[in-house]
Design a protein around this motif. Structure first.
Motif, PDB file in Angstrom:
ATOM      1  N   GLU A 100     -24.615 -16.222 -16.142  1.00 17.46           N
ATOM      2  CA  GLU A 100     -23.937 -14.962 -15.822  1.00 17.46           C
ATOM      3  C   GLU A 100     -25.031 -13.956 -15.506  1.00 17.46           C
ATOM      4  N   ARG A 101     -25.167 -13.629 -14.215  1.00 17.59           N
ATOM      5  CA  ARG A 101     -26.340 -12.836 -13.835  1.00 17.59           C
ATOM      6  C   ARG A 101     -25.975 -11.446 -13.334  1.00 17.59           C
ATOM      7  N   ASN A 102     -24.693 -11.166 -13.296  1.00 16.07           N
ATOM      8  CA  ASN A 102     -24.282  -9.857 -12.779  1.00 16.07           C
ATOM      9  C   ASN A 102     -23.543  -9.067 -13.850  1.00 16.07           C
ATOM     10  N   ILE A 103     -24.296  -8.591 -14.815  1.00 14.28           N
ATOM     11  CA  ILE A 103     -23.714  -7.833 -15.922  1.00 14.28           C
ATOM     12  C   ILE A 103     -23.890  -6.345 -15.614  1.00 14.28           C
ATOM     13  N   ASP A 104     -22.846  -5.565 -15.888  1.00 18.05           N
ATOM     14  CA  ASP A 104     -22.965  -4.112 -15.693  1.00 18.05           C
ATOM     15  C   ASP A 104     -23.958  -3.535 -16.691  1.00 18.05           C
ATOM     16  N   LEU A 105     -24.897  -2.761 -16.187  1.00 17.11           N
ATOM     17  CA  LEU A 105     -25.930  -2.189 -17.047  1.00 17.11           C
ATOM     18  C   LEU A 105     -25.898  -0.668 -16.957  1.00 17.11           C
ATOM     19  N   PRO A 106     -26.331   0.052 -17.994  1.00 16.51           N
ATOM     20  CA  PRO A 106     -26.844  -0.473 -19.263  1.00 16.51           C
ATOM     21  C   PRO A 106     -25.734  -1.053 -20.131  1.00 16.51           C
ATOM     22  N   THR A 107     -26.153  -1.961 -21.002  1.00 18.62           N
ATOM     23  CA  THR A 107     -25.189  -2.532 -21.930  1.00 18.62           C
ATOM     24  C   THR A 107     -25.853  -2.687 -23.293  1.00 18.62           C
ATOM     25  N   THR A 108     -25.053  -2.502 -24.347  1.00 19.55           N
ATOM     26  CA  THR A 108     -25.615  -2.448 -25.695  1.00 19.55           C
ATOM     27  C   THR A 108     -25.035  -3.555 -26.573  1.00 19.55           C
ATOM     28  N   PHE A 109     -25.912  -4.143 -27.389  1.00 22.24           N
ATOM     29  CA  PHE A 109     -25.501  -5.210 -28.301  1.00 22.24           C
ATOM     30  C   PHE A 109     -25.886  -4.798 -29.719  1.00 22.24           C
ATOM     31  N   THR A 110     -24.997  -5.026 -30.685  1.00 21.55           N
ATOM     32  CA  THR A 110     -25.348  -4.639 -32.058  1.00 21.55           C
ATOM     33  C   THR A 110     -24.987  -5.742 -33.044  1.00 21.55           C
ATOM     34  N   ASN A 111     -25.762  -5.797 -34.097  1.00 21.93           N
ATOM     35  CA  ASN A 111     -25.421  -6.652 -35.230  1.00 21.93           C
ATOM     36  C   ASN A 111     -26.112  -6.111 -36.468  1.00 21.93           C
ATOM     37  N   LYS A 112     -25.349  -5.861 -37.505  1.00 19.30           N
ATOM     38  CA  LYS A 112     -25.879  -5.388 -38.793  1.00 19.30           C
ATOM     39  C   LYS A 112     -26.834  -4.211 -38.646  1.00 19.30           C
ATOM     40  N   GLY A 113     -26.494  -3.286 -37.789  1.00 21.61           N
ATOM     41  CA  GLY A 113     -27.325  -2.093 -37.647  1.00 21.61           C
ATOM     42  C   GLY A 113     -28.508  -2.269 -36.713  1.00 21.61           C
ATOM     43  N   LEU A 114     -28.708  -3.495 -36.186  1.00 23.86           N
ATOM     44  CA  LEU A 114     -29.741  -3.701 -35.164  1.00 23.86           C
ATOM     45  C   LEU A 114     -29.079  -3.476 -33.805  1.00 23.86           C
ATOM     46  N   ILE A 115     -29.737  -2.718 -32.955  1.00 25.27           N
ATOM     47  CA  ILE A 115     -29.119  -2.363 -31.671  1.00 25.27           C
ATOM     48  C   ILE A 115     -30.091  -2.653 -30.531  1.00 25.27           C
ATOM     49  N   ILE A 116     -29.660  -3.477 -29.593  1.00 23.74           N
ATOM     50  CA  ILE A 116     -30.486  -3.694 -28.401  1.00 23.74           C
ATOM     51  C   ILE A 116     -29.708  -3.201 -27.192  1.00 23.74           C
ATOM     52  N   THR A 117     -30.350  -2.353 -26.411  1.00 19.00           N
ATOM     53  CA  THR A 117     -29.736  -1.891 -25.167  1.00 19.00           C
ATOM     54  C   THR A 117     -30.543  -2.437 -24.004  1.00 19.00           C
ATOM     55  N   ILE A 118     -29.868  -3.082 -23.068  1.00 17.34           N
ATOM     56  CA  ILE A 118     -30.554  -3.523 -21.848  1.00 17.34           C
ATOM     57  C   ILE A 118     -30.302  -2.477 -20.780  1.00 17.34           C
ATOM     58  N   GLU A 119     -31.393  -1.902 -20.278  1.00 18.46           N
ATOM     59  CA  GLU A 119     -31.272  -0.840 -19.275  1.00 18.46           C
ATOM     60  C   GLU A 119     -31.185  -1.423 -17.876  1.00 18.46           C
ATOM     61  N   SER A 120     -32.093  -2.362 -17.588  1.00 17.25           N
ATOM     62  CA  SER A 120     -32.107  -2.913 -16.231  1.00 17.25           C
ATOM     63  C   SER A 120     -32.780  -4.275 -16.211  1.00 17.25           C
ATOM     64  N   LEU A 121     -32.542  -4.994 -15.121  1.00 15.99           N
ATOM     65  CA  LEU A 121     -33.138  -6.312 -14.934  1.00 15.99           C
ATOM     66  C   LEU A 121     -34.075  -6.233 -13.746  1.00 15.99           C
ATOM     67  N   ASN A 122     -35.290  -6.683 -13.939  1.00 10.48           N
ATOM     68  CA  ASN A 122     -36.213  -6.709 -12.806  1.00 10.48           C
ATOM     69  C   ASN A 122     -37.397  -7.607 -13.127  1.00 10.48           C
ATOM     70  N   GLU A 123     -37.646  -8.504 -12.181  1.00  8.35           N
ATOM     71  CA  GLU A 123     -38.762  -9.444 -12.285  1.00  8.35           C
ATOM     72  C   GLU A 123     -40.084  -8.752 -12.610  1.00  8.35           C
ATOM     73  N   LYS A 124     -40.273  -7.555 -12.041  1.00  6.70           N
ATOM     74  CA  LYS A 124     -41.595  -6.917 -12.125  1.00  6.70           C
ATOM     75  C   LYS A 124     -41.973  -6.539 -13.560  1.00  6.70           C
ATOM     76  N   TYR A 125     -40.955  -6.424 -14.443  1.00  6.48           N
ATOM     77  CA  TYR A 125     -41.276  -6.067 -15.824  1.00  6.48           C
ATOM     78  C   TYR A 125     -42.154  -7.120 -16.477  1.00  6.48           C
ATOM     79  N   LYS A 126     -42.090  -8.337 -15.939  1.00 11.71           N
ATOM     80  CA  LYS A 126     -42.873  -9.409 -16.535  1.00 11.71           C
ATOM     81  C   LYS A 126     -44.363  -9.081 -16.494  1.00 11.71           C
ATOM     82  N   SER A 127     -44.768  -8.311 -15.491  1.00  9.77           N
ATOM     83  CA  SER A 127     -46.191  -7.993 -15.373  1.00  9.77           C
ATOM     84  C   SER A 127     -46.662  -7.122 -16.541  1.00  9.77           C
TER      85      SER A 127
END
Ligand SMILES: [Zn+2]
Length: 401
Positions: A263-290
């Motif tokens: 599944e590669r076309n997710i609406d962003l930003p999107t937030t995931f939570t569990n037990k008070g831990l929160i991860i938000t994905i802002e964007s997807l881009n290959e260049k971040y790997k650098s």
């Protein structure tokens, strides 16, 4: 020798389908398929035979009877005309007569696969049975053919063309979402799907949890993996997550690798939570790997700490530490030396022996030890000439300096 003379020599010895014959001359003529090349050459040869046969050349008739089997379908009708019999063609010595069907079937299968993987673009890789390649090479060198291309090339190009013309998927040579490898002649498909690289933030609004190797982390990773229908998720750039320190404010900047995501076309930003831990994905881009390759980059952290001291803290001492800028700090953990900079500190007195500080330090410096002086050559305790400890801390930001 002309193309038709050379081809006649080849066809007298080897049965070849249109594609495999045409491919031996692939670099001659432009914008034609090898199928068209092969068929045209065969037709010219057939017309020559037909002329000779019509002129009463018995030898030509006998020769034609043999070569027609090696030419296949294209000579069917003339064969019938002269021999009143159905032609029983020999299978192509290179592809065993399978190449055309293979290209069609493989293209359809790959389109199915691309649909299933929900990618946008692709690249085809081809593995060919060495025996097929050997036979092709043998003919090329035996007849000193210089203008051919390899069967690998043809399969790759033809499948790519077919998929593009009958679906929305596009070939991408530089950054394909997926590399699909097909094997010939026994059709099998393997794919290598490109990881998604995500940029986001990590926050934690509770104390007593950590995202480093905890059950809460596993659960959160699972939630994200499910959303992307991915096989695995790797979190980079969270160097440390102290259990009793909340991560609030701007949080920790995060780079995440999402492996084999279907599944590669997710609406962003999107937030995931569990037990008070929160991860938000802002964007997807290959260049971040650098960012990950740049190991030299200094990350810094801003902490808010509530500090309790054994003795009263004077305003003078507060003023002294508030003026500290860029002080080198050395810490020793299990014989490993850590060097970093205490960049800035701003404290307020809350009561006689309770102060609250905002502290900007390099990531490698441990905050509690910086305050209590344990395993730390210089410390807040030392600077205040007091015995102090951190009784509550929050990480407000962690980002490249
Ligand atoms: Zn063939």
């Amino acid at each position: 020798m002309s193309i038709s003379e050379t081809s006649l020599g080849i066809l007298k010895k080897y049965p070849l389908c249109n594609r495999c014959l045409g491919r031996l001359f692939a670099k001659l003529g432009y914008a034609w398929s090898n199928e068209e090349r092969g068929e045209s050459i065969k037709k010219i040869i057939l017309m020559e035979y037909h002329r000779k046969i019509r002129d009463g050349d018995e030898n030509a008739l006998n020769e034609f009877k043999l070569i027609a089997k090696n030419m296949g379908k294209v000579s069917e009708e003339i064969y019938k005309l002269y021999f009143k019999d159905n032609l029983e063609p020999n299978n192509c010595i290179i592809c065993n007569g399978k190449l055309n069907d293979f290209i069609n079937t493989a293209s359809l299968k790959i389109i199915e696969e691309l649909n299933r993987m929900k990618v946008k673009n692709f690249l085809i890789g081809v593995r060919v049975d060495p025996k097929v390649l050997e036979m092709e090479d043998k003919i090329r060198s035996e007849f000193k053919l210089e203008y051919g291309e390899s069967i690998k090339n043809e399969i790759k190009r033809e499948i790519g063309k077919k998929i593009q013309s009958s679906s929305q998927f596009k070939v991408d040579f530089s950054k394909p979402d997926i590399v699909v490898e097909v094997a010939f002649p026994k059709l099998s498909i393997r794919n290598q799907i490109r990881s998604l690289i995500a940029l986001g933030t990590y926050k934690k609004i509770v104390r007593g949890e950590s995202i480093k190797k905890s059950d809460a982390e596993k659960k959160l990773i699972n939630i994200i993996a499910n959303k992307f229908n991915a096989e695995d998720i790797i979190l980079y750039s969270i160097a440390r997550d102290e259990k009793d320190t909340r991560v609030i404010g701007e949080g920790i900047h995060l780079i995440m690798e999402i492996k084999r995501a279907k599944e590669r076309n997710i609406d962003l930003p999107t937030t995931f939570t569990n037990k008070g831990l929160i991860i938000t994905i802002e964007s997807l881009n290959e260049k971040y790997k650098s960012y990950l390759d740049n190991k030299e980059k200094i990350m810094n952290r801003i902490y808010r700490c509530l500090i309790y001291c054994e003795n009263d803290v004077s305003e003078d001492n507060i003023n002294i530490i508030n003026q500290i800028r860029n002080k080198m700090i050395e810490q020793n953990f299990n014989g490993k030396k850590r060097l970093g900079t205490l960049r800035e500190i701003k404290c307020n007195k809350i009561s006689n022996n309770l102060i609250e500080c905002l502290i900007l330090i390099d990531e490698q410096i441990y905050i509690k030890e910086l305050i209590n002086g344990n395993k730390s050559l210089s410390s807040i305790s030392f600077l205040l000439n007091n015995n102090c400890s951190c009784i509550e801390s929050d990480l407000l930001s962690s980002s490249p300096f």
